[in-house]
Each structure stands twice: as structure tokens, then as C-alpha cells.
Design a protein around this motif. Structure first.
Motif, PDB file in Angstrom:
ATOM      1  N   THR A   1      21.924  13.803   2.875  1.00 46.45           N
ATOM      2  CA  THR A   1      21.253  14.951   2.285  1.00 46.45           C
ATOM      3  C   THR A   1      19.775  14.939   2.629  1.00 46.45           C
ATOM      4  O   THR A   1      19.074  13.954   2.392  1.00 46.45           O
ATOM      5  N   ALA A   2      19.304  16.030   3.212  1.00 52.31           N
ATOM      6  CA  ALA A   2      17.907  16.121   3.648  1.00 52.31           C
ATOM      7  C   ALA A   2      17.663  17.492   4.255  1.00 52.31           C
ATOM      8  O   ALA A   2      18.609  18.254   4.484  1.00 52.31           O
ATOM      9  N   VAL A   3      16.411  17.751   4.524  1.00 55.49           N
ATOM     10  CA  VAL A   3      16.055  18.891   5.370  1.00 55.49           C
ATOM     11  C   VAL A   3      16.033  18.386   6.807  1.00 55.49           C
ATOM     12  O   VAL A   3      15.378  17.369   7.100  1.00 55.49           O
ATOM     13  N   TYR A   4      16.755  19.067   7.670  1.00 50.75           N
ATOM     14  CA  TYR A   4      16.860  18.673   9.072  1.00 50.75           C
ATOM     15  C   TYR A   4      15.970  19.574   9.918  1.00 50.75           C
ATOM     16  O   TYR A   4      16.023  20.808   9.808  1.00 50.75           O
ATOM     17  N   TYR A   5      15.185  18.931  10.776  1.00 47.61           N
ATOM     18  CA  TYR A   5      14.217  19.635  11.604  1.00 47.61           C
ATOM     19  C   TYR A   5      14.526  19.443  13.085  1.00 47.61           C
ATOM     20  O   TYR A   5      14.832  18.334  13.527  1.00 47.61           O
ATOM     21  N   CYS A   6      14.386  20.511  13.814  1.00 48.47           N
ATOM     22  CA  CYS A   6      14.490  20.466  15.268  1.00 48.47           C
ATOM     23  C   CYS A   6      13.088  20.236  15.840  1.00 48.47           C
ATOM     24  O   CYS A   6      12.104  20.793  15.333  1.00 48.47           O
ATOM     25  N   ASN A   7      13.028  19.421  16.872  1.00 47.58           N
ATOM     26  CA  ASN A   7      11.749  19.082  17.494  1.00 47.58           C
ATOM     27  C   ASN A   7      11.888  19.129  19.012  1.00 47.58           C
ATOM     28  O   ASN A   7      12.883  18.642  19.553  1.00 47.58           O
ATOM     29  N   ALA A   8      10.898  19.694  19.654  1.00 47.46           N
ATOM     30  CA  ALA A   8      10.870  19.733  21.122  1.00 47.46           C
ATOM     31  C   ALA A   8       9.630  19.004  21.606  1.00 47.46           C
ATOM     32  O   ALA A   8       8.521  19.268  21.126  1.00 47.46           O
ATOM     33  N   GLU A   9       9.824  18.088  22.526  1.00 47.79           N
ATOM     34  CA  GLU A   9       8.716  17.366  23.129  1.00 47.79           C
ATOM     35  C   GLU A   9       8.623  17.718  24.604  1.00 47.79           C
ATOM     36  O   GLU A   9       9.610  17.575  25.336  1.00 47.79           O
ATOM     37  N   THR A  10       7.451  18.150  25.031  1.00 45.47           N
ATOM     38  CA  THR A  10       7.273  18.436  26.448  1.00 45.47           C
ATOM     39  C   THR A  10       7.146  17.113  27.211  1.00 45.47           C
ATOM     40  O   THR A  10       6.904  16.065  26.613  1.00 45.47           O
ATOM     41  N   PRO A  11       7.339  17.152  28.515  1.00 47.18           N
ATOM     42  CA  PRO A  11       7.231  15.917  29.303  1.00 47.18           C
ATOM     43  C   PRO A  11       5.912  15.199  29.047  1.00 47.18           C
ATOM     44  O   PRO A  11       4.849  15.823  28.970  1.00 47.18           O
ATOM     45  N   GLY A  12       6.006  13.893  28.904  1.00 51.71           N
ATOM     46  CA  GLY A  12       4.828  13.098  28.605  1.00 51.71           C
ATOM     47  C   GLY A  12       4.362  13.227  27.163  1.00 51.71           C
ATOM     48  O   GLY A  12       3.304  12.720  26.798  1.00 51.71           O
ATOM     49  N   ARG A  13       5.178  13.945  26.345  1.00 54.02           N
ATOM     50  CA  ARG A  13       4.835  14.165  24.931  1.00 54.02           C
ATOM     51  C   ARG A  13       3.469  14.816  24.777  1.00 54.02           C
ATOM     52  O   ARG A  13       2.760  14.586  23.800  1.00 54.02           O
ATOM     53  N   ILE A  14       3.132  15.658  25.704  1.00 56.34           N
ATOM     54  CA  ILE A  14       1.837  16.336  25.637  1.00 56.34           C
ATOM     55  C   ILE A  14       1.806  17.307  24.478  1.00 56.34           C
ATOM     56  O   ILE A  14       0.803  17.456  23.781  1.00 56.34           O
ATOM     57  N   LYS A  15       2.939  18.005  24.279  1.00 54.77           N
ATOM     58  CA  LYS A  15       3.042  18.923  23.152  1.00 54.77           C
ATOM     59  C   LYS A  15       4.324  18.653  22.381  1.00 54.77           C
ATOM     60  O   LYS A  15       5.313  18.191  22.942  1.00 54.77           O
ATOM     61  N   SER A  16       4.278  18.978  21.109  1.00 58.23           N
ATOM     62  CA  SER A  16       5.450  18.805  20.246  1.00 58.23           C
ATOM     63  C   SER A  16       5.570  20.022  19.353  1.00 58.23           C
ATOM     64  O   SER A  16       4.577  20.454  18.745  1.00 58.23           O
ATOM     65  N   TYR A  17       6.762  20.575  19.292  1.00 61.55           N
ATOM     66  CA  TYR A  17       7.002  21.769  18.501  1.00 61.55           C
ATOM     67  C   TYR A  17       8.066  21.468  17.450  1.00 61.55           C
ATOM     68  O   TYR A  17       8.983  20.666  17.691  1.00 61.55           O
ATOM     69  N   TRP A  18       7.928  22.158  16.310  1.00 63.02           N
ATOM     70  CA  TRP A  18       8.844  21.924  15.193  1.00 63.02           C
ATOM     71  C   TRP A  18       9.429  23.233  14.685  1.00 63.02           C
ATOM     72  O   TRP A  18       8.765  24.271  14.673  1.00 63.02           O
TER      73      TRP A  18
END
Length: 122
Positions: A95-112
Motif C-alpha cells: 500500500t502506497a502512492v506509486y510514482y512514475c519517474n523518467a531519467e534522461t541519459p546521464g540523469r541530467i533531468k528527472s521527471y515525475w
């Protein structure tokens, strides 16, 4: 700019299954650029820190938290710019809130994404 929208959460009994989906969109997100991203699923239960649940790389390599190995499966469809999390044999502690995350190559940017609630209860 990239937007991530999760869906598929809900209430399920212990032992049940849910399938979460995350759809990516944005003016700068082509199919090609989406395919380069590592996509992750995190979750956060009340009073706890956000934790990594599963992820899939741009080479379709997958990894899982020990607590979900053998029960959860992460997949991606680059043509549809989606990532899914199949959750089987759900437990109360999932049980939790589930979040989608996208990391660009090299982890330069991260989106949620905004998150989707999963509640496992009898």
C-alpha cells in the motif's frame, strides 16, 4: 517539457493484482527521446520515504527492489511512450502512492508523475 501520467491504481485484496501504467507526453518528447530514458517506479507509504520499486533501462534491462522481486514486472512500450508495472500477489505492505519517474541519459533531468494510490486491504 515532459509530462508523466499514472493510471491503474485502486483498492485490491491481499493476493490480488493491479497493473499500473504511465503515459509520457510533451512537446519535446519524441518516441526516440523517450526510448533513451530510464523509466522507474517509486512508491511512498504514509510516514515513509519514497523508495525505488522497479526500473527499466533504455536497453530493456530491469531491476527490482528485493521486496517485490518475483511479484512485480516492469515493461515499456517505446512506440506508445508508456511504461507499465504489473503487480501480482499484492501484500498489505504494498500500500502506497506509486510514482512514475523518467531519467534522461546521464540523469541530467528527472521527471515525475503525480502518483496513483494503491491500497491493499481485506
Amino acid at each position: 517539457q515532459v509530462q508523466l501520467v499514472e493510471s491503474g491504481g485502486g483498492l485490491v485484496q491481499p493476493g490480488g493484482s493491479l497493473r499500473l501504467s504511465c503515459a509520457a507526453s510533451g512537446s519535446s518528447l519524441s518516441i526516440g527521446s523517450f526510448s533513451l530514458n530510464t523509466m522507474n517506479w517509486y512508491r511512498q507509504a504514509p510516514g515513509q520515504q519514497r523508495e525505488l520499486v522497479a526500473g527499466i533501462t533504455n536497453g530493456f534491462g530491469t531491476y527490482y527492489a528485493d521486496s517485490v522481486k518475483g511479484r512485480f514486472t516492469v515493461s515499456r512500450d517505446n512506440a506508445k511512450k508508456t511504461v507499465n508495472l504489473q503487480m501480482n500477489s499484492l501484500k498489505l505492505e504494498d500500500t502506497a502512492v506509486y510514482y512514475c519517474n523518467a531519467e534522461t541519459p546521464g540523469r541530467i533531468k528527472s521527471y515525475w508523475g503525480q502518483g496513483t494510490q494503491v491500497t491493499v486491504s481485506s
